[in-house]
Design a protein around this motif. Structure first.
Motif, PDB file in Angstrom:
ATOM      1  N   VAL A 183      37.161  41.055  44.516  1.00 12.95           N
ATOM      2  CA  VAL A 183      37.177  40.701  43.096  1.00 12.95           C
ATOM      3  C   VAL A 183      35.796  40.949  42.486  1.00 12.95           C
ATOM      4  N   SER A 186      35.122  44.687  41.637  1.00 15.33           N
ATOM      5  CA  SER A 186      35.795  45.355  40.522  1.00 15.33           C
ATOM      6  C   SER A 186      34.915  45.440  39.282  1.00 15.33           C
ATOM      7  N   ASP A 187      34.367  44.317  38.813  1.00 14.26           N
ATOM      8  CA  ASP A 187      33.511  44.457  37.625  1.00 14.26           C
ATOM      9  C   ASP A 187      32.245  43.601  37.703  1.00 14.26           C
ATOM     10  N   GLN A 189      31.735  40.562  37.296  1.00 11.05           N
ATOM     11  CA  GLN A 189      31.630  39.445  36.364  1.00 11.05           C
ATOM     12  C   GLN A 189      31.930  38.111  37.042  1.00 11.05           C
ATOM     13  N   PHE A 191      31.834  34.966  39.372  1.00 12.19           N
ATOM     14  CA  PHE A 191      30.678  34.241  39.887  1.00 12.19           C
ATOM     15  C   PHE A 191      30.381  34.618  41.336  1.00 12.19           C
ATOM     16  N   ASN A 219      35.326  26.490  35.990  1.00 11.82           N
ATOM     17  CA  ASN A 219      36.697  26.498  35.466  1.00 11.82           C
ATOM     18  C   ASN A 219      36.890  27.650  34.488  1.00 11.82           C
ATOM     19  N   GLU A 220      35.802  28.350  34.182  1.00 16.48           N
ATOM     20  CA  GLU A 220      35.885  29.403  33.174  1.00 16.48           C
ATOM     21  C   GLU A 220      36.600  30.634  33.716  1.00 16.48           C
ATOM     22  N   LYS A 221      36.750  31.601  32.824  1.00 16.02           N
ATOM     23  CA  LYS A 221      37.521  32.812  33.129  1.00 16.02           C
ATOM     24  C   LYS A 221      37.036  33.500  34.398  1.00 16.02           C
ATOM     25  N   TRP A 225      39.078  30.523  39.712  1.00 19.02           N
ATOM     26  CA  TRP A 225      40.476  30.958  39.642  1.00 19.02           C
ATOM     27  C   TRP A 225      40.631  32.438  39.902  1.00 19.02           C
ATOM     28  N   ARG A 226      39.538  33.191  39.936  1.00 18.55           N
ATOM     29  CA  ARG A 226      39.657  34.611  40.268  1.00 18.55           C
ATOM     30  C   ARG A 226      39.705  34.817  41.780  1.00 18.55           C
ATOM     31  N   ARG A 228      41.062  35.225  45.335  1.00 20.90           N
ATOM     32  CA  ARG A 228      42.376  35.614  45.855  1.00 20.90           C
ATOM     33  C   ARG A 228      42.545  35.190  47.309  1.00 20.90           C
ATOM     34  N   LYS A 251      38.548  24.164  43.704  1.00 21.21           N
ATOM     35  CA  LYS A 251      39.804  24.282  42.950  1.00 21.21           C
ATOM     36  C   LYS A 251      40.539  22.943  42.927  1.00 21.21           C
TER      37      LYS A 251
END
Lengths: 259, 148
Positions: A183, A186-187, A189, A191, A219-221, A225-226, A228, A251
């Protein structure tokens, strides 16, 4: 409990067998991913043959190459004993510390590939720009946050309370976990596992009062939650931290709003 | 001495918040629980879908002569009951939203350019709206006499 989980059996040292004590030097091939931003458009592989004792570390072989064959070979190393976190690299396709990887634990017959960790901007040879990684670390506020007056004595804590975050105190910020995370690749971004591990270290510390704020940040984007749960981070950690478990605990704390 | 200390500005006066001295927070703040609910929804809908979809497949493809029994009359018979109407409606919405949310995270993971990301998501959400609208419409407005 601060001992590091090691995969290798405790065979070295006094109780080692004759085979393990065989220090006959052998010639190994290091296939190193080179890149000079001033002359190269793309990184390329270069083979170095170097004499090494099977019980030596990859870092020793690399320092030998730098001293005897090519002084322009660029890599970070500081303590060389697995605690400063400078020399994380991708050795034979896995993120490891060059100073904790022994030649005999790899396939010595084949060329051993050494390349920079992925997902961070390559600057030269094995050196990457660590700024985005450190910025994510700073963003989770990795310091004790308290309110009120300073106590006149130590801030005491029970062994049980200490045990809750013991695992995540071991982090040496080598970036092996974050740069093994697909993750993050990929970009960049997200954390990343290392920042979450260091947030975990304070969120679950009974003496700290900033848990709410840190949880809000994660808890942010681009927060927890990113994740996997691919377990790449746990596998890569040279300190044996159960990184994915720490992320799952964050989490859970977020879902139940309880630390 | 104690007076000086009392008059000194309170550093930690306003609660535990501390402004970090030099570094600014990275601009990625969203301040909602959207991702948390998205994550929870995937787990909960997944559990429900196991029951709904496996039950659906069992009834449609295995029991009572299997797939050969499915015809207009069979569907009309099932949808005459509010139970099967709700079953299919819940299954439709959960499966579609579950799939959309999964694809959304995959787009977030793999699309590197903002433009690509935007158009892929636009396509995804449009298709989801069409499927949900058509599916819901059919379940609610199904006319069993249309064949006569």
């Amino acid at each position: 409990m601060t001992a590091v989980v090691e995969e290798t059996a405790p065979g070295t040292g006094h109780g080692s067998t004759a085979a393990e004590r065989d220090h006959t030097p052998i010639v190994i091939t290091l296939r190193i991913r080179r890149f000079n931003p001033e002359t190269d458009a793309e990184p390329y592989w270069q083979d170095f043959k170097v004499e090494a004792d099977p019980t030596e570390r990859i870092l020793t072989a690399m320092m030998k190459i730098k001293a005897e064959q090519d002084g322009s070979l660029t890599f970070r190393r500081s303590c060389a004993h697995g605690i400063c976190g400078s020399d994380a690299m991708r050795i034979n396709g896995r993120n490891r510390l060059a100073c904790k990887t022994l030649v005999k634990d790899l396939d010595m017959a084949k060329p051993i590939t050494v390349e920079a960790i992925k997902g961070l901007k390559l600057e030269k040879d094995l050196v990457v720009d660590m700024d985005p990684f450190m910025q994510a670390y700073k963003d989770v506020m990795p310091f004790l946050i308290t309110s009120g007056n300073e106590p006149t004595r130590e801030r005491l804590q029970s062994p049980e309370d200490r045990e809750r975050f013991d695992d995540t105190t071991k982090c040496i910020l080598c970036a092996a976990c974050t740069t093994s995370c697909p993750v993050f690749w990929s970009d960049g971004q997200y954390f990343g596992p290392a920042a979450i591990v260091n947030a975990h270290r304070f969120i679950f510390d009974s003496r700290d009062e900033g848990a709410e704020e840190r949880l809000e940040i994660l808890n942010e984007k681009e927060g927890v939650w990113r994740c996997r749960t691919t377990f790449n981070c746990t596998e890569a950690c040279p300190r044996g931290i159960e990184v994915t478990k720490a992320i799952q605990e964050v989490k859970r704390a977020l879902i139940f709003r309880r630390v | 001495m104690s007076a000086t200390i009392e008059n000194a500005p309170k550093i930690h006066g306003g609660g535990p918040s501390i402004e970090s001295p030099r570094s600014k927070r990275s601009p990625r703040s969203t301040k909602t629980n959207f991702e948390l609910y998205g994550w929870l929804f995937m787990r909960l809908s997944g559990v429900l879908l196991v029951v709904l979809v496996l039950g659906h497949l069992l009834i449609q493809l295995v029991l009572d002569g299997g797939v050969s029994k499915i015809g207009f009359a069979f569907v009309a018979g099932r949808w005459a009951s509010p139970f099967w109407q709700s079953w299919d409606l819940i299954m439709l919405w959960l499966a579609e939203l579950h799939g959309v949310n999964g694809l959304r995270t995959i787009i977030n993971d793999y699309a590197e350019r903002d433009q690509t990301r935007f158009w892929l998501k636009a396509l995804l959400y449009t298709s989801a709206l069409i499927v949900l609208f058509l599916g819901t419409l059919v379940i609610f407005t199904f006319d069993p006499n249309i064949g006569n």
